[in-house]
Design an enzyme around this catalytic site. Sequence first.
Site, PDB file in Angstrom:
ATOM      1  N   HIS A  81     -30.011  11.703   5.808  1.00 36.60           N
ATOM      2  CA  HIS A  81     -29.376  12.633   6.792  1.00 36.60           C
ATOM      3  C   HIS A  81     -28.257  12.053   7.041  1.00 36.60           C
ATOM      4  O   HIS A  81     -27.742  12.528   8.015  1.00 36.60           O
ATOM      5  CB  HIS A  81     -30.997  13.253   7.580  1.00 36.60           C
ATOM      6  CG  HIS A  81     -31.388  13.999   7.255  1.00 36.60           C
ATOM      7  ND1 HIS A  81     -33.269  13.015   7.380  1.00 36.60           N
ATOM      8  CD2 HIS A  81     -31.962  15.020   6.953  1.00 36.60           C
ATOM      9  CE1 HIS A  81     -34.013  14.052   6.639  1.00 36.60           C
ATOM     10  NE2 HIS A  81     -33.417  15.599   6.307  1.00 36.60           N
ATOM     11  N   HIS A  82     -27.433  11.299   6.349  1.00 39.24           N
ATOM     12  CA  HIS A  82     -26.390  10.692   6.696  1.00 39.24           C
ATOM     13  C   HIS A  82     -25.645  11.705   6.324  1.00 39.24           C
ATOM     14  O   HIS A  82     -24.111  11.829   7.214  1.00 39.24           O
ATOM     15  CB  HIS A  82     -25.995   9.313   6.297  1.00 39.24           C
ATOM     16  CG  HIS A  82     -25.497   9.666   5.050  1.00 39.24           C
ATOM     17  ND1 HIS A  82     -26.776   9.943   3.785  1.00 39.24           N
ATOM     18  CD2 HIS A  82     -24.198   9.739   3.928  1.00 39.24           C
ATOM     19  CE1 HIS A  82     -25.992  10.675   2.798  1.00 39.24           C
ATOM     20  NE2 HIS A  82     -24.660  10.003   2.954  1.00 39.24           N
ATOM     21  N   LYS A 108     -34.588  17.067  -2.747  1.00 42.19           N
ATOM     22  CA  LYS A 108     -35.233  18.001  -4.132  1.00 42.19           C
ATOM     23  C   LYS A 108     -36.156  18.729  -3.587  1.00 42.19           C
ATOM     24  O   LYS A 108     -37.143  18.349  -2.623  1.00 42.19           O
ATOM     25  CB  LYS A 108     -35.415  16.653  -4.917  1.00 42.19           C
ATOM     26  CG  LYS A 108     -35.567  17.078  -6.093  1.00 42.19           C
ATOM     27  CD  LYS A 108     -34.143  16.868  -7.090  1.00 42.19           C
ATOM     28  CE  LYS A 108     -33.905  17.651  -8.199  1.00 42.19           C
ATOM     29  NZ  LYS A 108     -32.401  17.281  -8.960  1.00 42.19           N
ATOM     30  N   ASP A 167     -18.743  11.666  -3.808  1.00 42.08           N
ATOM     31  CA  ASP A 167     -17.651  12.039  -2.260  1.00 42.08           C
ATOM     32  C   ASP A 167     -18.130  13.213  -1.970  1.00 42.08           C
ATOM     33  O   ASP A 167     -16.843  14.028  -1.378  1.00 42.08           O
ATOM     34  CB  ASP A 167     -16.199  11.742  -2.392  1.00 42.08           C
ATOM     35  CG  ASP A 167     -15.943  10.586  -2.068  1.00 42.08           C
ATOM     36  OD1 ASP A 167     -16.469  10.206  -1.744  1.00 42.08           O
ATOM     37  OD2 ASP A 167     -15.007   9.987  -2.811  1.00 42.08           O
ATOM     38  N   LYS A 191     -26.117  10.092  -6.085  1.00 42.47           N
ATOM     39  CA  LYS A 191     -24.863  11.268  -6.513  1.00 42.47           C
ATOM     40  C   LYS A 191     -23.759  11.926  -6.160  1.00 42.47           C
ATOM     41  O   LYS A 191     -22.774  11.569  -5.825  1.00 42.47           O
ATOM     42  CB  LYS A 191     -25.966  12.228  -7.454  1.00 42.47           C
ATOM     43  CG  LYS A 191     -25.587  13.189  -8.425  1.00 42.47           C
ATOM     44  CD  LYS A 191     -25.818  14.241  -8.962  1.00 42.47           C
ATOM     45  CE  LYS A 191     -27.493  13.049  -9.009  1.00 42.47           C
ATOM     46  NZ  LYS A 191     -28.545  14.293 -10.501  1.00 42.47           N
ATOM     47  N   SER A 229     -21.742  22.734  -7.029  1.00 45.56           N
ATOM     48  CA  SER A 229     -22.243  23.821  -6.038  1.00 45.56           C
ATOM     49  C   SER A 229     -21.763  22.922  -4.646  1.00 45.56           C
ATOM     50  O   SER A 229     -21.737  24.453  -3.544  1.00 45.56           O
ATOM     51  CB  SER A 229     -23.980  22.759  -5.992  1.00 45.56           C
ATOM     52  OG  SER A 229     -24.776  23.497  -6.837  1.00 45.56           O
ATOM     53  N   LYS A 267     -28.767  18.558  -0.220  1.00 44.50           N
ATOM     54  CA  LYS A 267     -28.860  19.241  -1.317  1.00 44.50           C
ATOM     55  C   LYS A 267     -29.260  18.354  -2.500  1.00 44.50           C
ATOM     56  O   LYS A 267     -29.838  17.236  -2.813  1.00 44.50           O
ATOM     57  CB  LYS A 267     -27.376  18.907  -1.649  1.00 44.50           C
ATOM     58  CG  LYS A 267     -26.805  20.030  -2.540  1.00 44.50           C
ATOM     59  CD  LYS A 267     -26.310  21.329  -2.497  1.00 44.50           C
ATOM     60  CE  LYS A 267     -25.712  22.732  -3.206  1.00 44.50           C
ATOM     61  NZ  LYS A 267     -27.354  22.595  -3.413  1.00 44.50           N
TER      62      LYS A 267
HETATM   63  P1  NAD Z   1     -33.816  22.786 -18.432  1.00 41.83           P
HETATM   64  O1  NAD Z   1     -35.215  23.182 -18.099  1.00 41.83           O
HETATM   65  O2  NAD Z   1     -32.491  24.153 -18.907  1.00 41.83           O
HETATM   66  O3  NAD Z   1     -33.850  22.458 -19.952  1.00 41.83           O
HETATM   67  C1  NAD Z   1     -34.761  20.700 -20.704  1.00 41.83           C
HETATM   68  C2  NAD Z   1     -34.716  21.081 -22.258  1.00 41.83           C
HETATM   69  O4  NAD Z   1     -35.505  19.861 -22.029  1.00 41.83           O
HETATM   70  C3  NAD Z   1     -35.413  22.279 -23.332  1.00 41.83           C
HETATM   71  O5  NAD Z   1     -34.203  22.069 -23.779  1.00 41.83           O
HETATM   72  C4  NAD Z   1     -36.789  21.475 -22.944  1.00 41.83           C
HETATM   73  O6  NAD Z   1     -37.118  22.109 -24.497  1.00 41.83           O
HETATM   74  C5  NAD Z   1     -36.080  20.115 -23.437  1.00 41.83           C
HETATM   75  N1  NAD Z   1     -37.394  19.299 -23.674  1.00 41.83           N
HETATM   76  C6  NAD Z   1     -38.407  19.067 -22.277  1.00 41.83           C
HETATM   77  N2  NAD Z   1     -39.427  18.377 -23.024  1.00 41.83           N
HETATM   78  C7  NAD Z   1     -38.463  17.362 -24.392  1.00 41.83           C
HETATM   79  C8  NAD Z   1     -39.173  16.189 -24.896  1.00 41.83           C
HETATM   80  N3  NAD Z   1     -40.516  15.789 -24.602  1.00 41.83           N
HETATM   81  N4  NAD Z   1     -38.234  15.872 -26.299  1.00 41.83           N
HETATM   82  C9  NAD Z   1     -37.240  16.591 -26.253  1.00 41.83           C
HETATM   83  N5  NAD Z   1     -36.741  17.594 -25.252  1.00 41.83           N
HETATM   84  C10 NAD Z   1     -36.818  18.447 -23.996  1.00 41.83           C
HETATM   85  O7  NAD Z   1     -33.442  21.256 -17.761  1.00 41.83           O
HETATM   86  P2  NAD Z   1     -31.994  21.612 -17.712  1.00 41.83           P
HETATM   87  O8  NAD Z   1     -31.466  22.250 -16.383  1.00 41.83           O
HETATM   88  O9  NAD Z   1     -31.263  21.537 -18.559  1.00 41.83           O
HETATM   89  O10 NAD Z   1     -32.175  19.875 -17.145  1.00 41.83           O
HETATM   90  C11 NAD Z   1     -32.090  19.147 -17.794  1.00 41.83           C
HETATM   91  C12 NAD Z   1     -32.206  17.702 -17.098  1.00 41.83           C
HETATM   92  O11 NAD Z   1     -30.792  16.938 -16.609  1.00 41.83           O
HETATM   93  C13 NAD Z   1     -33.297  16.889 -16.072  1.00 41.83           C
HETATM   94  O12 NAD Z   1     -33.359  15.684 -16.126  1.00 41.83           O
HETATM   95  C14 NAD Z   1     -32.313  17.409 -15.239  1.00 41.83           C
HETATM   96  O13 NAD Z   1     -33.027  16.714 -13.831  1.00 41.83           O
HETATM   97  C15 NAD Z   1     -31.123  17.165 -14.948  1.00 41.83           C
HETATM   98  N6  NAD Z   1     -30.285  17.807 -14.510  1.00 41.83           N
HETATM   99  C16 NAD Z   1     -29.961  19.562 -14.363  1.00 41.83           C
HETATM  100  C17 NAD Z   1     -28.811  19.489 -13.835  1.00 41.83           C
HETATM  101  C18 NAD Z   1     -28.567  21.115 -13.924  1.00 41.83           C
HETATM  102  O14 NAD Z   1     -27.308  21.907 -13.351  1.00 41.83           O
HETATM  103  N7  NAD Z   1     -29.822  22.566 -14.524  1.00 41.83           N
HETATM  104  C19 NAD Z   1     -28.232  18.568 -13.095  1.00 41.83           C
HETATM  105  C20 NAD Z   1     -28.330  17.398 -13.428  1.00 41.83           C
HETATM  106  C21 NAD Z   1     -28.931  17.019 -13.423  1.00 41.83           C
END
Ligand code: NAD
Length: 475
Positions: free
Chosen positions: A68-69, A110, A103, A98, A366, A74
């Site tokens: 909460h700094h 989460k 910044d 992150k 965001s 978010k």
């Molecule tokens: P999503 O659910 O849209 O997509 C996930 C993808 O991973 C899918 O295509 C799925 O088929 C694939 N997948 C799942 N298990 C798998 C496996 N064993 N082998 C290969 N592919 C596999 O999710 P997303 O929003 O794209 O998020 C993906 C990652 O990115 C997560 O770690 C999430 O925390 C991170 N992330 C997402 C965002 C965002 O804005 N959506 C931002 C930062 C980080």
Amino acid sequence: MATDVFVSKSLEEHVNRYFDRAASLTGHPTGLLEQIRACNSVHTFQFPIRDSDGRIEVVRAWRAEHSHHKLPTKGGIRYSAAVDESEVKALAALMTYKCAVVDVPFGGAKGAVQVDPHSCSAEHLERITRRYVHELVKKNLIGPGTDVPAPDAGTGEREMAWVVDTYMALNPGQLDAMACVTGKPVTQGGIRGRKEATGRGLVYALAEACAQAEDMEARGLSVGLDGKRVVVQGIGNVGYHAAKFCRERGAHVVAFAVPEGAILDPRGLDEDAVVEHRKRTGSVLGFPGATSIPRSADALELDCDVLIPAALENQLTGDNAPRIKARIVLEGANGPTTPEADEIFRAKGILVIPDIYANAGGVVVSYFEWLKNLSHVRFGRLERRHQAASDLRLLAAIERATGSAFTDAERAAFVQAPDELGIVNSGLEETMVTAYQEIRETLQRRPAAQDLRTAAFLNAINKVARSYLELGIFP
Ligand code: NAD
């Protein structure tokens, strides 16, 4: 779900190990470091949901607020059958670091619901989402100034629309209610460019890394993105958009890996065609012109320049890291690399562009969406025409003074009429480029950090520490 995933120790342990490695280089007091590292609060919910047959199901869910700094906190909401409390805490911690790295003035948080979104109907997911938001509202864990969720794996614009609608129903007349969640559809207070922001941000990060001649030369790579061979794991929000922007900037996405297997085509794959084929046939395998790889994880070990894990945590481990041939690992997913793999990559000279920086594009945009919601006006709406008219007046003055006229092409290139998407993308690029330079400078100044991840953690810890020290302790 594929059985080829390497599962090593918990993500929470990994994040803390990365933190400790950087913290040991800071000289901050132990108590302060402990406060930065600790998850401030975790709330667990269990609520009943009635399925379409009238049966009652108990759903488990969480919201963790790591730091909460800065307020609001978010972080995304993850829908996954496998998620647990420890994972939520780890992901919340990554959000704190992150936001500090790029910044963005938020603390980390989460949320997660233990549900497989792919095996539920939209109606069932809507009931779960609205009930989850109801729980968050009751406990003051959502609101424009307290805690602002966003999409994560398994959720997207649709769920965020349900979140804002439920929040507004429970808080009638609240002027800033739209800012209670980001990642909404544009028609529901969202911002242009948010959906693709994480993938776009990854490619800005990669472009900046590939622009450093010295770093590319050290890895036997040419400068720039053009012609780079890229392997992408995951074709969801992050993987799809990362692949799209890589291709648009001249790189070749030679392979996609998804749970049912992977496909390889050295000439480069078109992400839309792959998605279309998968939708039609239920699998990426058998994509025309590509080689099918039945064991998905094998694709991570393909010969390529850039590997983008954009699916899950713990994909690059002590087990497969020695066989990874990529020269750059660009972390699209949160926590895809275990500390054992990180050590091996360091020894092999692989450039790891860490998650706490690389995939920050989503939270950056965001932040822009939250600002838009609080100001109640679309970016560019007030100044767009005014700016264009002012540019035209300047051009006319130059023409009068020089006696020669600009061509239409010159005029079009000069006259800037900033629209929302243009403003968002330039703000995102500015943020990603500046943060990369800050991290690289830290690494150059503190060679003991040894890699970009430790340098990024160092920057994050120092920024959060400064905040806590300035704030003091109350009461
Ligand atoms: P999503 O659910 O849209 O997509 C996930 C993808 O991973 C899918 O295509 C799925 O088929 C694939 N997948 C799942 N298990 C798998 C496996 N064993 N082998 C290969 N592919 C596999 O999710 P997303 O929003 O794209 O998020 C993906 C990652 O990115 C997560 O770690 C999430 O925390 C991170 N992330 C997402 C965002 C965002 O804005 N959506 C931002 C930062 C980080």
